[in-house]
Scaffold this motif. Structure first.
Motif, PDB file in Angstrom:
ATOM      1  N   PRO A 157     -23.107  10.720 -26.624  1.00  0.00           N
ATOM      2  CA  PRO A 157     -22.276  11.498 -25.702  1.00  0.00           C
ATOM      3  C   PRO A 157     -22.919  12.865 -25.497  1.00  0.00           C
ATOM      4  CG  PRO A 157     -21.363  11.630 -27.907  1.00  0.00           C
ATOM      5  CD  PRO A 157     -22.580  10.736 -28.001  1.00  0.00           C
ATOM      6  N   LEU A 158     -23.047  13.315 -24.278  1.00  0.00           N
ATOM      7  CA  LEU A 158     -23.673  14.614 -24.048  1.00  0.00           C
ATOM      8  C   LEU A 158     -22.794  15.758 -24.531  1.00  0.00           C
ATOM      9  CD1 LEU A 158     -25.413  14.195 -20.577  1.00  0.00           C
ATOM     10  CD2 LEU A 158     -26.264  13.703 -22.878  1.00  0.00           C
ATOM     11  N   THR A 159     -21.489  15.535 -24.526  1.00  0.00           N
ATOM     12  CA  THR A 159     -20.557  16.490 -25.103  1.00  0.00           C
ATOM     13  C   THR A 159     -19.646  15.755 -26.071  1.00  0.00           C
ATOM     14  OG1 THR A 159     -18.897  16.198 -23.347  1.00  0.00           O
ATOM     15  CG2 THR A 159     -20.554  17.926 -23.017  1.00  0.00           C
ATOM     16  N   SER A 160     -19.294  16.431 -27.143  1.00  0.00           N
ATOM     17  CA  SER A 160     -18.369  15.854 -28.116  1.00  0.00           C
ATOM     18  C   SER A 160     -17.685  17.005 -28.836  1.00  0.00           C
ATOM     19  CB  SER A 160     -19.107  14.966 -29.119  1.00  0.00           C
ATOM     20  OG  SER A 160     -18.203  14.347 -30.017  1.00  0.00           O
ATOM     21  N   ARG A 161     -16.381  16.943 -28.932  1.00  0.00           N
ATOM     22  CA  ARG A 161     -15.620  18.047 -29.486  1.00  0.00           C
ATOM     23  C   ARG A 161     -16.115  18.413 -30.887  1.00  0.00           C
ATOM     24  NH1 ARG A 161      -9.184  17.456 -30.160  1.00  0.00           N
ATOM     25  NH2 ARG A 161      -9.940  15.857 -31.604  1.00  0.00           N
ATOM     26  N   GLY A 162     -16.385  19.682 -31.078  1.00  0.00           N
ATOM     27  CA  GLY A 162     -16.862  20.153 -32.363  1.00  0.00           C
ATOM     28  C   GLY A 162     -18.352  19.988 -32.578  1.00  0.00           C
ATOM     29  N   VAL A 163     -19.033  19.316 -31.640  1.00  0.00           N
ATOM     30  CA  VAL A 163     -20.477  19.088 -31.772  1.00  0.00           C
ATOM     31  C   VAL A 163     -21.239  19.751 -30.626  1.00  0.00           C
ATOM     32  CG1 VAL A 163     -22.301  17.366 -32.009  1.00  0.00           C
ATOM     33  CG2 VAL A 163     -20.025  16.896 -32.940  1.00  0.00           C
ATOM     34  N   HIS A 189     -19.692  11.726 -41.745  1.00  0.00           N
ATOM     35  CA  HIS A 189     -20.569  12.841 -41.406  1.00  0.00           C
ATOM     36  C   HIS A 189     -20.150  13.465 -40.090  1.00  0.00           C
ATOM     37  CE1 HIS A 189     -24.999  14.422 -41.381  1.00  0.00           C
ATOM     38  NE2 HIS A 189     -24.130  15.361 -41.085  1.00  0.00           N
ATOM     39  N   VAL A 190     -19.868  12.633 -39.101  1.00  0.00           N
ATOM     40  CA  VAL A 190     -19.443  13.132 -37.797  1.00  0.00           C
ATOM     41  C   VAL A 190     -18.134  13.902 -37.921  1.00  0.00           C
ATOM     42  CG1 VAL A 190     -18.706  12.487 -35.475  1.00  0.00           C
ATOM     43  CG2 VAL A 190     -20.639  11.316 -36.533  1.00  0.00           C
ATOM     44  N   ARG A 191     -17.202  13.366 -38.736  1.00  0.00           N
ATOM     45  CA  ARG A 191     -15.907  14.033 -38.912  1.00  0.00           C
ATOM     46  C   ARG A 191     -16.098  15.432 -39.505  1.00  0.00           C
ATOM     47  NH1 ARG A 191     -12.456  15.041 -42.761  1.00  0.00           N
ATOM     48  NH2 ARG A 191     -13.683  13.942 -44.334  1.00  0.00           N
ATOM     49  N   LYS A 192     -17.005  15.550 -40.468  1.00  0.00           N
ATOM     50  CA  LYS A 192     -17.267  16.846 -41.080  1.00  0.00           C
ATOM     51  C   LYS A 192     -17.897  17.812 -40.085  1.00  0.00           C
ATOM     52  CE  LYS A 192     -17.675  15.296 -45.880  1.00  0.00           C
ATOM     53  NZ  LYS A 192     -18.589  15.139 -47.054  1.00  0.00           N
ATOM     54  N   MET A 193     -18.782  17.286 -39.232  1.00  0.00           N
ATOM     55  CA  MET A 193     -19.395  18.132 -38.200  1.00  0.00           C
ATOM     56  C   MET A 193     -18.322  18.679 -37.264  1.00  0.00           C
ATOM     57  SD  MET A 193     -22.862  16.038 -37.143  1.00  0.00           S
ATOM     58  CE  MET A 193     -23.192  17.134 -35.780  1.00  0.00           C
ATOM     59  N   MET A 194     -17.381  17.818 -36.885  1.00  0.00           N
ATOM     60  CA  MET A 194     -16.306  18.249 -35.997  1.00  0.00           C
ATOM     61  C   MET A 194     -15.425  19.291 -36.671  1.00  0.00           C
ATOM     62  SD  MET A 194     -15.288  14.603 -34.220  1.00  0.00           S
ATOM     63  CE  MET A 194     -13.985  15.344 -33.222  1.00  0.00           C
ATOM     64  N   GLU A 195     -15.127  19.099 -37.960  1.00  0.00           N
ATOM     65  CA  GLU A 195     -14.308  20.055 -38.697  1.00  0.00           C
ATOM     66  C   GLU A 195     -15.023  21.393 -38.799  1.00  0.00           C
ATOM     67  OE1 GLU A 195     -13.352  18.266 -42.420  1.00  0.00           O
ATOM     68  OE2 GLU A 195     -11.699  17.079 -41.602  1.00  0.00           O
ATOM     69  N   ASN A 196     -16.326  21.360 -39.054  1.00  0.00           N
ATOM     70  CA  ASN A 196     -17.096  22.595 -39.131  1.00  0.00           C
ATOM     71  C   ASN A 196     -17.087  23.314 -37.791  1.00  0.00           C
ATOM     72  OD1 ASN A 196     -17.756  22.178 -41.801  1.00  0.00           O
ATOM     73  ND2 ASN A 196     -19.703  21.147 -41.332  1.00  0.00           N
ATOM     74  N   GLY A 197     -17.130  22.539 -36.724  1.00  0.00           N
ATOM     75  CA  GLY A 197     -17.072  23.119 -35.391  1.00  0.00           C
ATOM     76  C   GLY A 197     -15.747  23.791 -35.143  1.00  0.00           C
ATOM     77  N   LYS A 198     -14.650  23.151 -35.589  1.00  0.00           N
ATOM     78  CA  LYS A 198     -13.321  23.743 -35.436  1.00  0.00           C
ATOM     79  C   LYS A 198     -13.228  25.028 -36.249  1.00  0.00           C
ATOM     80  CE  LYS A 198     -10.889  19.364 -34.707  1.00  0.00           C
ATOM     81  NZ  LYS A 198      -9.924  18.400 -35.320  1.00  0.00           N
ATOM     82  N   ALA A 199     -13.766  24.990 -37.470  1.00  0.00           N
ATOM     83  CA  ALA A 199     -13.710  26.175 -38.337  1.00  0.00           C
ATOM     84  C   ALA A 199     -14.457  27.331 -37.710  1.00  0.00           C
ATOM     85  CB  ALA A 199     -14.304  25.843 -39.706  1.00  0.00           C
ATOM     86  N   ALA A 200     -15.600  27.012 -37.106  1.00  0.00           N
ATOM     87  CA  ALA A 200     -16.395  28.057 -36.452  1.00  0.00           C
ATOM     88  C   ALA A 200     -15.637  28.656 -35.278  1.00  0.00           C
ATOM     89  CB  ALA A 200     -17.724  27.487 -35.984  1.00  0.00           C
ATOM     90  N   ASN A 201     -14.914  27.791 -34.549  1.00  0.00           N
ATOM     91  CA  ASN A 201     -14.134  28.274 -33.413  1.00  0.00           C
ATOM     92  C   ASN A 201     -13.016  29.205 -33.861  1.00  0.00           C
ATOM     93  OD1 ASN A 201     -15.661  26.860 -31.571  1.00  0.00           O
ATOM     94  ND2 ASN A 201     -14.355  25.064 -31.597  1.00  0.00           N
ATOM     95  N   VAL A 202     -12.367  28.840 -34.984  1.00  0.00           N
ATOM     96  CA  VAL A 202     -11.302  29.669 -35.504  1.00  0.00           C
ATOM     97  C   VAL A 202     -11.852  31.012 -35.952  1.00  0.00           C
ATOM     98  CG1 VAL A 202      -9.653  29.929 -37.384  1.00  0.00           C
ATOM     99  CG2 VAL A 202      -9.849  27.728 -36.220  1.00  0.00           C
ATOM    100  N   ALA A 203     -13.041  30.971 -36.608  1.00  0.00           N
ATOM    101  CA  ALA A 203     -13.670  32.196 -37.093  1.00  0.00           C
ATOM    102  C   ALA A 203     -14.035  33.119 -35.931  1.00  0.00           C
ATOM    103  CB  ALA A 203     -14.917  31.864 -37.909  1.00  0.00           C
ATOM    104  N   ASP A 204     -14.453  32.519 -34.832  1.00  0.00           N
ATOM    105  CA  ASP A 204     -14.826  33.320 -33.661  1.00  0.00           C
ATOM    106  C   ASP A 204     -13.594  34.003 -33.073  1.00  0.00           C
ATOM    107  OD1 ASP A 204     -17.408  32.536 -33.955  1.00  0.00           O
ATOM    108  OD2 ASP A 204     -17.315  30.934 -32.452  1.00  0.00           O
TER     109      ASP A 204
END
Length: 256
Positions: free
Chosen positions: A128-134, A241-256
């Protein structure tokens, strides 16, 4: 007089639109590209004139000026002509140039969009060219400009966090790798998809640091599409692994 531009889709003949098929069924003359699947010509009437005007890197059977003149000549002679182009006519297909040239001779035009290989080929390879959190955006860049150079936008794209899709760029792979290496992105994921959507599709995935030997080992050749970014590795990753990547992406968004 009229010219109809039909996007043939990314390769698989089943991926042409119904409107495109209907136009082929009424065609008197079809000028078709090398990347348009030959099975699509079976939709044309028996007396339809079919002319190959394909262009590929290093192998030009018909120059663009010749194609423009053929469009005008056949439109004037038969009243209408169909231009069948791989992918979508307006995405690195020079379709707009062709209808502008035809308009100078009073020839009207119709555009029937096609499914672009830029997103369809990665999708059918599981990328997928876009994927939530990735990845939240993507660039589509040509690997072959009018000057036969890699687009200058490539350097800007490489600096971003977006997915980067390079069309017609396999012959520039070493240059692309050098660019990402200079930006300290040797661990960036990259996939190369040859003959996308077709039965003989071939996919190789690696990192910027090792993609050149992997591509040589797999004997990857044109036509091929390059996808660079975190999403390129998704088909090879576990669900966890993908789930963790998405969670890390969410965490980064919250931090921003």
């Amino acid at each position: 007089m009229k010219v109809t531009l039909i996007g043939a889709g990314p390769g698989d003949p089943d991926l042409i639109t119904l409107k495109g098929i209907k136009a082929l069924q009424k065609a008197k003359v079809v000028l078709y590209d090398s990347l348009a699947h030959p099975d699509l010509l079976e939709y044309c009437p028996a007396d339809c004139i079919k002319i190959l005007v394909g262009k590929r890197f290093g192998k030009t059977s018909c120059g663009q000026d010749d194609i423009n003149n053929l469009i005008v000549d056949y439109a004037q002679q038969y009243g209408e002509v169909v231009r069948l182009k791989g992918g979508d006519s307006f995405i690195f297909g020079r379709g707009y140039e062709e209808i502008l040239f035809a308009a100078e001779y009073g020839i009207e035009s119709e555009v029937i969009p096609g499914i672009s290989s830029s997103y369809a080929v990665p999708a059918l390879a599981g990328i997928p060219l876009t994927s939530r959190g990735v990845s939240e955006s993507f660039w589509v860049i040509t690997g072959t400009t009018k000057a036969h150079e890699l687009s200058k936008d490539m350097y800007l794209a490489a600096q971003s966090t977006a997915t980067v899709v390079v069309l017609m760029g396999l012959h520039k792979l070493e240059e692309i790798v050098a660019m990402y290496t200079e930006l300290n992105k040797v661990d960036e994921s990259i996939s190369i998809i040859q003959n996308g959507t077709m039965a003989d599709q071939k996919l190789v995935t690696g990192k910027i640091s090792n993609i050149i030997p992997l591509a040589k080992l797999s004997e990857i050749a044109s036509p091929a599409i390059i996808v660079i970014g975190k999403v390129a590795a998704l088909p090879d990753l576990s669900y966890e692994h993908v789930r963790k990547m998405m969670e890390n992406g969410k965490a980064a968004n919250v931090a921003d």
